[in-house]
Design a protein around this motif. Structure first.
Motif, mmCIF file in Angstrom:
data_model
loop_
_atom_site.group_PDB
_atom_site.id
_atom_site.type_symbol
_atom_site.label_atom_id
_atom_site.label_comp_id
_atom_site.label_asym_id
_atom_site.label_seq_id
_atom_site.Cartn_x
_atom_site.Cartn_y
_atom_site.Cartn_z
ATOM 1 N N ASP A 51 0.851 -1.176 0.000
ATOM 2 C CA ASP A 51 0.000 0.000 0.000
ATOM 3 C C ASP A 51 0.894 1.235 0.000
ATOM 4 N N PHE A 52 0.398 2.318 -0.551
ATOM 5 C CA PHE A 52 1.122 3.579 -0.471
ATOM 6 C C PHE A 52 0.143 4.723 -0.627
ATOM 7 N N SER A 53 0.556 5.864 -0.114
ATOM 8 C CA SER A 53 -0.201 7.098 -0.329
ATOM 9 C C SER A 53 0.804 8.179 -0.670
ATOM 10 N N ILE A 54 0.387 9.087 -1.530
ATOM 11 C CA ILE A 54 1.264 10.194 -1.903
ATOM 12 C C ILE A 54 0.412 11.430 -2.159
ATOM 13 N N ASP A 55 0.873 12.550 -1.638
ATOM 14 C CA ASP A 55 0.257 13.836 -1.920
ATOM 15 C C ASP A 55 1.063 14.421 -3.069
ATOM 16 N N VAL A 56 0.487 14.437 -4.264
ATOM 17 C CA VAL A 56 1.250 14.859 -5.438
ATOM 18 C C VAL A 56 1.628 16.341 -5.394
ATOM 19 N N LYS A 57 0.948 17.126 -4.590
ATOM 20 C CA LYS A 57 1.300 18.550 -4.470
ATOM 21 C C LYS A 57 2.530 18.757 -3.604
ATOM 22 N N THR A 58 2.594 18.073 -2.463
ATOM 23 C CA THR A 58 3.711 18.267 -1.524
ATOM 24 C C THR A 58 4.798 17.209 -1.668
ATOM 25 N N GLY A 59 4.473 16.060 -2.265
ATOM 26 C CA GLY A 59 5.433 14.964 -2.380
ATOM 27 C C GLY A 59 5.489 14.069 -1.150
ATOM 28 N N GLN A 60 4.724 14.405 -0.112
ATOM 29 C CA GLN A 60 4.699 13.593 1.118
ATOM 30 C C GLN A 60 4.137 12.215 0.794
ATOM 31 N N PHE A 61 4.871 11.161 1.200
ATOM 32 C CA PHE A 61 4.419 9.812 0.899
ATOM 33 C C PHE A 61 4.608 8.888 2.094
ATOM 34 N N THR A 62 3.866 7.796 2.065
ATOM 35 C CA THR A 62 4.023 6.684 2.996
ATOM 36 C C THR A 62 3.888 5.409 2.181
ATOM 37 N N VAL A 63 4.826 4.482 2.403
ATOM 38 C CA VAL A 63 4.831 3.193 1.728
ATOM 39 C C VAL A 63 4.712 2.113 2.796
ATOM 40 N N THR A 64 3.915 1.098 2.533
ATOM 41 C CA THR A 64 3.759 -0.014 3.470
ATOM 42 C C THR A 64 4.270 -1.294 2.820
ATOM 43 N N LEU A 65 5.115 -2.007 3.548
ATOM 44 C CA LEU A 65 5.617 -3.312 3.127
ATOM 45 C C LEU A 65 4.911 -4.392 3.945
ATOM 46 N N PRO A 66 4.868 -5.628 3.458
ATOM 47 C CA PRO A 66 4.184 -6.684 4.223
ATOM 48 C C PRO A 66 4.856 -6.962 5.567
ATOM 49 N N VAL A 67 6.186 -6.878 5.622
ATOM 50 C CA VAL A 67 6.954 -7.098 6.854
ATOM 51 C C VAL A 67 8.223 -6.253 6.776
ATOM 52 N N PRO A 68 8.818 -5.912 7.919
ATOM 53 C CA PRO A 68 10.142 -5.288 7.868
ATOM 54 C C PRO A 68 11.109 -6.278 7.201
ATOM 55 N N CYS A 69 12.027 -5.765 6.395
ATOM 56 C CA CYS A 69 12.882 -6.691 5.664
ATOM 57 C C CYS A 69 14.254 -6.090 5.374
ATOM 58 N N ASP A 70 15.167 -6.953 4.961
ATOM 59 C CA ASP A 70 16.533 -6.566 4.612
ATOM 60 C C ASP A 70 16.796 -6.893 3.150
ATOM 61 N N ALA A 71 17.571 -6.045 2.495
ATOM 62 C CA ALA A 71 17.981 -6.272 1.109
ATOM 63 C C ALA A 71 19.460 -5.920 0.985
ATOM 64 N N LYS A 72 20.161 -6.680 0.191
ATOM 65 C CA LYS A 72 21.597 -6.475 -0.004
ATOM 66 C C LYS A 72 21.831 -5.814 -1.355
ATOM 67 N N PHE A 73 22.469 -4.683 -1.322
ATOM 68 C CA PHE A 73 22.936 -4.010 -2.525
ATOM 69 C C PHE A 73 24.455 -4.127 -2.428
ATOM 70 N N GLU A 74 25.180 -3.031 -2.461
ATOM 71 C CA GLU A 74 26.603 -3.091 -2.118
ATOM 72 C C GLU A 74 26.727 -3.194 -0.597
ATOM 73 N N ASN A 75 25.811 -2.544 0.081
ATOM 74 C CA ASN A 75 25.687 -2.599 1.536
ATOM 75 C C ASN A 75 24.335 -3.207 1.864
ATOM 76 N N GLN A 76 24.151 -3.583 3.115
ATOM 77 C CA GLN A 76 22.870 -4.124 3.534
ATOM 78 C C GLN A 76 21.970 -2.974 3.962
ATOM 79 N N PHE A 77 20.707 -3.055 3.553
ATOM 80 C CA PHE A 77 19.700 -2.062 3.911
ATOM 81 C C PHE A 77 18.577 -2.751 4.663
ATOM 82 N N HIS A 78 18.019 -2.043 5.640
ATOM 83 C CA HIS A 78 16.856 -2.528 6.377
ATOM 84 C C HIS A 78 15.702 -1.575 6.075
ATOM 85 N N PHE A 79 14.533 -2.154 5.759
ATOM 86 C CA PHE A 79 13.336 -1.381 5.474
ATOM 87 C C PHE A 79 12.285 -1.731 6.521
#
Length: 184
Positions: A51-79
């Motif tokens: 799910d996500f919401s975005i105010d196209v005028k201000t750019g304010q957004f919220t994104v929802t993921l199913p669970v907190p998660c980790d992804a590896k790029f060059e470094n590890q990221f936690h979302f």
């Protein structure tokens, strides 16, 4: 038989119906579409946005993921479960819900921006430091593995966190030792 006026209105009605059907079948833009439209790569947010919401005028957004998660790029990221910020041209400001691991420390990512000189770099602002990575790493959303708990982060803009972190490092390696001894 119908007049040319009736035929004209019938044609307009038919054309309007076809146009309505075509427009109603166009899917709503995804959050990844908004990222691309703003000049950011879609891969800065992992796959699985529920799910996500975005105010196209201000750019304010919220994104929802199913669970907190980790992804590896060059470094590890936690979302985190929820990610929020302000989306603008080539950047995200006031970001929350994303942390990045550097060596054995986790840092809160406060903002992201693409290098405007087309150098192929993307910058992750973690307070007083700026981590540069190749933009190509973030071309498409990555799979994200479920994470157990939110990592403890270091806020480099707060001296209290720096002192605490240096104490944590010291506790890992033991108490400071005098490396030089003087014998008489």
């Amino acid at each position: 038989m119908g007049t040319s006026r009736d035929l004209f209105f019938l044609t307009i009605l038919l054309f309007s119906s076809i146009l309505f059907v075509e427009l109603s079948s166009v899917p709503d833009p995804s959050f990844y579409d908004y990222l691309r439209e703003s000049g950011l790569p879609a891969g800065i947010v992992p796959k699985g946005v529920t799910d996500f919401s975005i105010d196209v005028k201000t750019g304010q957004f919220t994104v929802t993921l199913p669970v907190p998660c980790d992804a590896k790029f060059e470094n590890q990221f936690h979302f985190d479960y929820n990610i929020s910020g302000i989306l603008s041209d080539g950047r995200i400001g006031n970001l929350s819900g994303v942390t990045q691991k550097e060596l054995f420390l986790w840092f809160a990512v406060k903002g992201i921006h693409v290098d405007p000189e087309s150098s192929g770099l993307i910058h992750f602002d973690v307070g007083v430091a700026d981590k540069q990575l190749s933009l190509s790493l973030f071309e498409s959303p990555r799979d994200c593995t479920a994470a157990g708990s939110k990592p403890k982060t270091v806020d480099l803009s707060r001296s209290r966190d720096l002192k605490k972190q240096s104490g944590d490092i010291q506790s890992i390696f033991g108490p400071p030792r005098n490396r030089w001894t003087v014998s008489s």
